[in-house]
Design a protein around this motif. Structure first.
Motif, mmCIF file in Angstrom:
data_model
loop_
_atom_site.group_PDB
_atom_site.id
_atom_site.type_symbol
_atom_site.label_atom_id
_atom_site.label_comp_id
_atom_site.label_asym_id
_atom_site.label_seq_id
_atom_site.Cartn_x
_atom_site.Cartn_y
_atom_site.Cartn_z
ATOM 1 N N VAL A 60 12.123 7.841 -30.036
ATOM 2 C CA VAL A 60 11.138 6.798 -29.733
ATOM 3 C C VAL A 60 11.526 6.048 -28.461
ATOM 4 O O VAL A 60 10.645 5.559 -27.726
ATOM 5 C CB VAL A 60 10.956 5.818 -30.917
ATOM 6 N N TRP A 61 12.801 5.944 -28.140
ATOM 7 C CA TRP A 61 13.223 5.379 -26.865
ATOM 8 C C TRP A 61 12.665 6.222 -25.713
ATOM 9 O O TRP A 61 12.159 5.680 -24.730
ATOM 10 C CB TRP A 61 14.747 5.309 -26.767
ATOM 11 N N HIS A 62 12.766 7.558 -25.851
ATOM 12 C CA HIS A 62 12.261 8.429 -24.791
ATOM 13 C C HIS A 62 10.756 8.240 -24.601
ATOM 14 O O HIS A 62 10.271 8.151 -23.461
ATOM 15 C CB HIS A 62 12.576 9.887 -25.131
ATOM 16 N N LEU A 63 10.008 8.175 -25.706
ATOM 17 C CA LEU A 63 8.561 7.974 -25.598
ATOM 18 C C LEU A 63 8.235 6.647 -24.919
ATOM 19 O O LEU A 63 7.342 6.576 -24.060
ATOM 20 C CB LEU A 63 7.928 8.019 -26.992
ATOM 21 N N THR A 64 8.963 5.607 -25.295
ATOM 22 C CA THR A 64 8.709 4.291 -24.705
ATOM 23 C C THR A 64 9.059 4.268 -23.223
ATOM 24 O O THR A 64 8.355 3.655 -22.410
ATOM 25 C CB THR A 64 9.511 3.214 -25.466
ATOM 26 N N LEU A 65 10.144 4.930 -22.854
ATOM 27 C CA LEU A 65 10.539 4.984 -21.442
ATOM 28 C C LEU A 65 9.510 5.764 -20.618
ATOM 29 O O LEU A 65 9.214 5.387 -19.472
ATOM 30 C CB LEU A 65 11.921 5.629 -21.307
ATOM 31 N N TRP A 66 8.959 6.831 -21.188
ATOM 32 C CA TRP A 66 7.923 7.558 -20.451
ATOM 33 C C TRP A 66 6.668 6.702 -20.278
ATOM 34 O O TRP A 66 5.998 6.753 -19.244
ATOM 35 C CB TRP A 66 7.577 8.870 -21.166
ATOM 36 N N ALA A 67 6.358 5.897 -21.291
ATOM 37 C CA ALA A 67 5.223 4.973 -21.158
ATOM 38 C C ALA A 67 5.490 3.953 -20.056
ATOM 39 O O ALA A 67 4.597 3.646 -19.247
ATOM 40 C CB ALA A 67 4.963 4.270 -22.490
ATOM 41 N N ALA A 68 6.716 3.409 -20.009
ATOM 42 C CA ALA A 68 7.066 2.465 -18.947
ATOM 43 C C ALA A 68 6.986 3.127 -17.583
ATOM 44 O O ALA A 68 6.552 2.507 -16.595
ATOM 45 C CB ALA A 68 8.467 1.906 -19.191
ATOM 46 N N THR A 69 7.387 4.393 -17.517
ATOM 47 C CA THR A 69 7.285 5.137 -16.257
ATOM 48 C C THR A 69 5.834 5.231 -15.803
ATOM 49 O O THR A 69 5.512 5.007 -14.627
ATOM 50 C CB THR A 69 7.867 6.555 -16.444
ATOM 51 N N ALA A 103 27.034 8.544 -16.830
ATOM 52 C CA ALA A 103 25.696 9.118 -16.801
ATOM 53 C C ALA A 103 24.626 8.043 -16.669
ATOM 54 O O ALA A 103 23.565 8.278 -16.081
ATOM 55 C CB ALA A 103 25.464 9.935 -18.072
ATOM 56 N N LEU A 104 24.890 6.845 -17.200
ATOM 57 C CA LEU A 104 23.913 5.763 -17.130
ATOM 58 C C LEU A 104 23.873 5.084 -15.768
ATOM 59 O O LEU A 104 22.916 4.370 -15.471
ATOM 60 C CB LEU A 104 24.229 4.707 -18.195
ATOM 61 N N ALA A 105 24.913 5.276 -14.968
ATOM 62 C CA ALA A 105 24.995 4.560 -13.697
ATOM 63 C C ALA A 105 23.803 4.886 -12.795
ATOM 64 O O ALA A 105 23.195 3.977 -12.200
ATOM 65 C CB ALA A 105 26.303 4.895 -12.988
ATOM 66 N N GLY A 106 23.434 6.163 -12.702
ATOM 67 C CA GLY A 106 22.345 6.556 -11.818
ATOM 68 C C GLY A 106 21.027 5.897 -12.160
ATOM 69 O O GLY A 106 20.412 5.225 -11.317
ATOM 70 N N PRO A 107 20.528 6.064 -13.397
ATOM 71 C CA PRO A 107 19.232 5.448 -13.722
ATOM 72 C C PRO A 107 19.239 3.928 -13.658
ATOM 73 O O PRO A 107 18.259 3.325 -13.221
ATOM 74 C CB PRO A 107 18.949 5.938 -15.155
ATOM 75 N N LEU A 108 20.331 3.290 -14.071
ATOM 76 C CA LEU A 108 20.359 1.828 -14.037
ATOM 77 C C LEU A 108 20.416 1.308 -12.601
ATOM 78 O O LEU A 108 19.807 0.283 -12.275
ATOM 79 C CB LEU A 108 21.539 1.303 -14.843
ATOM 80 N N LEU A 109 21.131 2.006 -11.742
ATOM 81 C CA LEU A 109 21.143 1.612 -10.331
ATOM 82 C C LEU A 109 19.771 1.819 -9.704
ATOM 83 O O LEU A 109 19.338 1.029 -8.855
ATOM 84 C CB LEU A 109 22.205 2.401 -9.573
ATOM 85 N N ALA A 110 19.064 2.885 -10.108
ATOM 86 C CA ALA A 110 17.720 3.122 -9.577
ATOM 87 C C ALA A 110 16.763 2.009 -10.014
ATOM 88 O O ALA A 110 15.957 1.511 -9.210
ATOM 89 C CB ALA A 110 17.199 4.480 -10.062
ATOM 90 N N THR A 145 15.710 8.651 -19.591
ATOM 91 C CA THR A 145 15.451 9.460 -20.789
ATOM 92 C C THR A 145 16.611 10.417 -21.085
ATOM 93 O O THR A 145 16.550 11.174 -22.060
ATOM 94 C CB THR A 145 14.137 10.255 -20.658
ATOM 95 N N ILE A 146 17.668 10.391 -20.284
ATOM 96 C CA ILE A 146 18.909 11.092 -20.652
ATOM 97 C C ILE A 146 19.602 10.376 -21.808
ATOM 98 O O ILE A 146 20.605 10.873 -22.336
ATOM 99 C CB ILE A 146 19.878 11.173 -19.461
ATOM 100 N N LEU A 147 19.080 9.220 -22.195
ATOM 101 C CA LEU A 147 19.683 8.422 -23.252
ATOM 102 C C LEU A 147 19.873 9.255 -24.522
ATOM 103 O O LEU A 147 18.969 9.943 -24.980
ATOM 104 C CB LEU A 147 18.768 7.227 -23.556
ATOM 105 N N ALA A 148 21.083 9.174 -25.064
ATOM 106 C CA ALA A 148 21.438 9.893 -26.283
ATOM 107 C C ALA A 148 22.614 9.170 -26.929
ATOM 108 O O ALA A 148 23.326 8.411 -26.250
ATOM 109 C CB ALA A 148 21.807 11.345 -25.968
ATOM 110 N N PRO A 149 22.852 9.370 -28.229
ATOM 111 C CA PRO A 149 23.958 8.679 -28.887
ATOM 112 C C PRO A 149 25.321 8.937 -28.250
ATOM 113 O O PRO A 149 26.215 8.094 -28.341
ATOM 114 C CB PRO A 149 23.901 9.221 -30.319
ATOM 115 N N ASP A 150 25.476 10.089 -27.608
ATOM 116 C CA ASP A 150 26.767 10.406 -26.989
ATOM 117 C C ASP A 150 26.762 10.169 -25.483
ATOM 118 O O ASP A 150 27.643 10.658 -24.769
ATOM 119 C CB ASP A 150 27.158 11.850 -27.284
ATOM 120 N N VAL A 151 25.784 9.411 -24.971
ATOM 121 C CA VAL A 151 25.696 9.200 -23.532
ATOM 122 C C VAL A 151 26.902 8.403 -23.035
ATOM 123 O O VAL A 151 27.386 7.493 -23.716
ATOM 124 C CB VAL A 151 24.381 8.477 -23.168
ATOM 125 N N GLY A 152 27.398 8.770 -21.862
ATOM 126 C CA GLY A 152 28.548 8.080 -21.291
ATOM 127 C C GLY A 152 28.127 7.052 -20.252
ATOM 128 O O GLY A 152 27.001 7.064 -19.757
#
Length: 469
Positions: free
Chosen positions: A437-446, A342-349, A332-339
């Motif tokens: 809406v991505w954040h809401l969907t990710l929380w639902a998946a969680t 920053a994505l490495a941690g959640p995707l590796l998890a 849920t750190i996802l944002a238009p300016d995400v690098g």
């Protein structure tokens, strides 16, 4: 057998890359060409359980061999197809072959190995299948660009012939008493599963009132309902309903479904977001999406070693599903300016959760079932995974489009934004809405992953390791 678990996921995940070339070359629309993927997936998913039960009855090596022949023949027919009709028929045949190879292959692994060796063997299966899924899109993309989509399908015909040649080195096994094949139950189960998954897969793009969706849903409900009634009375059913009353086996099935639900949506829809609005190149996105595959490939052997040294499989898989939940929440750190960093941690998890759970689930599920029914069990595991993948792709995409439509008041615009086609004007506002809406969907998946982990943990607690018939 590992060759099959490598080639089949590659052809499944990589076929979508060829869709634009297929549509252009055969002069067909994109919707029709998309059935090149759907026909394979639906056929394989609908026939997994039947292939597994048939393997128990007539011999697992025989069904594996027949599956390899069908897979090779279908791949060759796809490469030579003069039109979209022949191509779709070829993909149906390829999917039927894949069902035989996957279900009988899992049963052969279960009957060839036992104890710690079985745990290590299924860890190797998990590693190989994960590698196949990861390699499918880049390898298929390279083949399509280098030699064309026809030879891209033809290569898998060679893989099928390799699997066929390998069957002469495989051991054979079957149920101790050869049961009579329940063809009525098999037909009802196949039609019920196919109708249900077809309805779910087509619903987001057509809505529930579409005749195709309504008809497929009706076939699914009627088929499954009649199958249950028939299988209750069949002396030798394709699906022994007593397996569904085996608490620990159902726990492993639930874990398999939760694992698929927890990572399928992210892996399928995140690349579009990362290209637009995040603005990363296709090459960079491809590299980012390889991150979760690293633990998916490397962790199954480590998980097997830990279980063989005394770690509770229940604790391992429950922890893996909670790690998968944490990865979705972290994303849920996802944002238009995400690098990328920053994505490495959640995707590796997310990848680590899948890698720790994948091989362990199969090995432990097979430990609950006697050898007369391991084909049926392998078919059920693969069917649950396929159904979960169909549901998550449909529901994840529908959630994104539905939530965004409520904000924008236009389902058409919402669909374009979700797939990365943002208009030139109002881009920043649309990107913010999409991110929300991505954040809401990710929380639902969680939440789904946490609930699945808790429920699986309850089903797997204590309990004797008594085997089901």
């Amino acid at each position: 057998m590992l060759g099959g678990f490598l080639a089949l996921p590659m052809s499944m995940s990589g076929a979508s890359v060829a869709i634009p070339r297929v549509a252009a070359d055969l002069g067909t629309g994109g919707a029709a060409a998309q059935w090149v993927v759907t026909a394979y997936f639906l056929t394989a998913a609908a026939l997994m359980l039947i292939a597994g039960s048939l393997a128990d009855a007539v011999g697992r090596r025989r069904v594996y061999r027949a599956g390899a022949v069908a897979y090779a023949t279908g791949s060759l027919a796809a490469a030579l197809a003069p039109g979209i009709g022949v191509l779709l028929a070829a993909r149906v045949l390829t999917g039927a072959g894949a069902a035989g190879v996957m279900a009988a292959g899992g049963a052969l692994v279960a009957t060839t190995f036992s104890g710690p060796a079985r745990t290590r063997a299924f860890a190797a299966v998990g590693t190989t299948a994960g590698l196949g899924l990861a390699l499918g899109p880049p390898v298929s993309g390279w083949l399509v660009d280098a030699v064309g989509w026809r030879l891209g399908f033809g290569v898998f015909a060679l893989a099928g012939l390799g699997l066929l040649a390998g069957t002469w080195a495989l051991p054979d096994s079957r149920a101790s008493t050869r049961p009579r094949i329940d063809w009525t139950g098999a037909a009802l189960i196949a039609s019920g599963l196919a109708g249900t998954m077809l309805a779910v897969s087509q619903w987001p793009g057509r809505t529930w009132t579409d005749p195709l969706v309504l008809g497929a849903a009706a076939v699914g409900v009627v088929g499954i309902g009649l199958a249950v009634a028939v299988e209750r009375r069949a002396p030798q059913p394709v699906l022994d309903l007593r397996l569904l009353r085996h608490r620990r086996f159902m726990g492993w099935l639930l874990a398999a479904g939760t694992m698929a639900l927890g990572f399928g949506g992210v892996l399928s829809f995140l690349p579009s977001y990362l290209q637009s609005p995040a603005g990363h190149s296709a090459t960079a996105v491809g590299a980012v999406m390889l991150l979760p595959t690293l633990p998916m490939v490397s962790l199954p052997p480590l998980a097997a070693r830990a279980v063989n040294r005394g770690l509770s499989p229940r604790a391992l898989v429950t922890g893996a599903l909670l790690l998968l939940a944490a990865g979705n929440a972290w994303l849920t750190i996802l944002a238009p300016d995400v690098g990328v960093v920053a994505l490495a941690g959640p995707l590796l998890a997310v990848g680590a959760g899948v890698g720790l759970a994948s091989g362990t689930i199969d090995a432990q599920a097979m430990d609950q079932i006697d050898e007369n029914h391991v084909g049926m069990a392998a078919g059920m595991l693969n069917t649950v995974r396929a159904a979960a993948n169909a549901f998550v792709l449909a529901l994840f995409g529908a959630a994104l489009v539905g939530l965004l439509s409520a904000r924008l008041g236009s389902p058409e615009l919402a669909g374009r934004v979700v797939t990365g086609n943002l208009p030139v004007t109002g881009t920043d506002t649309l990107a913010d809405h999409l991110t929300d809406v991505w954040h809401l969907t990710l929380w639902a998946a969680t939440g789904v992953c946490v609930a699945g982990a808790v429920a699986a943990g309850v089903l797997l607690r204590d309990g004797s390791r008594r085997r089901a018939r």
